[in-house]
Every structure is written in C-alpha cells, then in structure tokens.
Design a protein around this motif. Structure first.
Motif, PDB file in Angstrom:
ATOM      1  N   LYS A   1      30.834 -14.310   4.167  1.00 57.87           N
ATOM      2  CA  LYS A   1      29.428 -14.038   4.031  1.00 57.87           C
ATOM      3  C   LYS A   1      28.690 -13.761   3.070  1.00 57.87           C
ATOM      4  O   LYS A   1      27.279 -13.567   2.693  1.00 57.87           O
TER       5      LYS A   1
ATOM      6  N   ILE B   1      24.256 -19.043   4.647  1.00 52.94           N
ATOM      7  CA  ILE B   1      24.025 -19.004   5.675  1.00 52.94           C
ATOM      8  C   ILE B   1      23.079 -18.504   7.054  1.00 52.94           C
ATOM      9  O   ILE B   1      23.747 -18.950   7.796  1.00 52.94           O
ATOM     10  N   ASN B   2      21.593 -19.288   6.588  1.00 52.52           N
ATOM     11  CA  ASN B   2      21.077 -19.151   7.638  1.00 52.52           C
ATOM     12  C   ASN B   2      21.334 -21.240   8.469  1.00 52.52           C
ATOM     13  O   ASN B   2      20.778 -20.835   9.537  1.00 52.52           O
TER      14      ASN B   2
ATOM     15  N   ASP C   1      23.815 -19.636  11.330  1.00 52.17           N
ATOM     16  CA  ASP C   1      23.750 -19.117  11.472  1.00 52.17           C
ATOM     17  C   ASP C   1      22.760 -20.307  12.850  1.00 52.17           C
ATOM     18  O   ASP C   1      23.071 -19.725  14.020  1.00 52.17           O
ATOM     19  N   LYS C   2      22.170 -20.949  12.270  1.00 50.67           N
ATOM     20  CA  LYS C   2      21.209 -22.208  13.124  1.00 50.67           C
ATOM     21  C   LYS C   2      22.592 -22.543  13.968  1.00 50.67           C
ATOM     22  O   LYS C   2      22.551 -22.954  14.915  1.00 50.67           O
TER      23      LYS C   2
ATOM     24  N   ILE D   1      25.358 -21.142  14.820  1.00 53.39           N
ATOM     25  CA  ILE D   1      26.110 -20.261  16.191  1.00 53.39           C
ATOM     26  C   ILE D   1      24.861 -20.501  17.136  1.00 53.39           C
ATOM     27  O   ILE D   1      25.462 -21.199  17.924  1.00 53.39           O
ATOM     28  N   ALA D   2      23.855 -20.714  16.786  1.00 46.41           N
ATOM     29  CA  ALA D   2      22.690 -20.777  17.988  1.00 46.41           C
ATOM     30  C   ALA D   2      22.665 -22.079  19.059  1.00 46.41           C
ATOM     31  O   ALA D   2      22.567 -21.306  20.066  1.00 46.41           O
TER      32      ALA D   2
END
Length: 87
Positions: free
Chosen positions: A52, A60-61, A64-65, A67-68
């Motif tokens: 990371k 990374i964004n 993160d999306k 993962i959400a």
C-alpha cells in the motif's frame, strides 16, 4: 522499480505460505496450527501494508471502495441470508 518487484514478490511468498498452512489445517484438523496461522497471517498483513505504501492514491481509493462494497454485501447477505453472485 526493482524495489517494487521485491515488495510484490515478498507479498506473493507470504500469501503462498499462509495458503499452505491453511490447507494443512484443513487437511489435518486435529493438528494445532493456530500459532503458524497467526504468524503467517501477520506476515501477509505486514506485506500488504508495504504494498500500500508504494501504490498511487487513486489505486488505494479504488481498493478502499472495493473493500467497502464487499463489506456491505457481506452484511446484507448475513442480514437477509441470501446468495449473491460474485463480480
């Protein structure tokens, strides 16, 4: 770029080691491999953190999306006890 290759390959190595111990645990349920699983899991998480650090912020964004989305889908599945097709 060579440093990045080393980081990626170390992650691959640790993922393989975790995979191996998880398969061993599955195949030999009476053998206590919990300490080895914890060790390998920690190694994988450490290497993911290293990866990371070299990724661009936009990547990374996106991660993160993802993962959400996976978390929301999992929570909905648990709440409504339904099957969802994987993307």
């Amino acid at each position: 770029m060579e440093v990045h290759k080393e980081i990626w390959m170390k992650l691959v190595e640790e993922l393989n080691e975790l995979s191996t111990v998880l398969i061993q645990h599955h195949n030999k349920p009476n053998k206590d491999l919990s300490n080895k699983i914890i060790e390998e899991f920690g190694d994988v998480l450490f290497q993911i953190q290293r990866v990371k650090e070299i990724l661009p912020e936009d990547v990374i964004n996106e991660i993160d999306k993802r993962i959400a989305w996976k978390k929301a889908k999992y929570e909905l599945k648990q709440r409504f006890n339904t099957q969802w097709e994987e993307d």
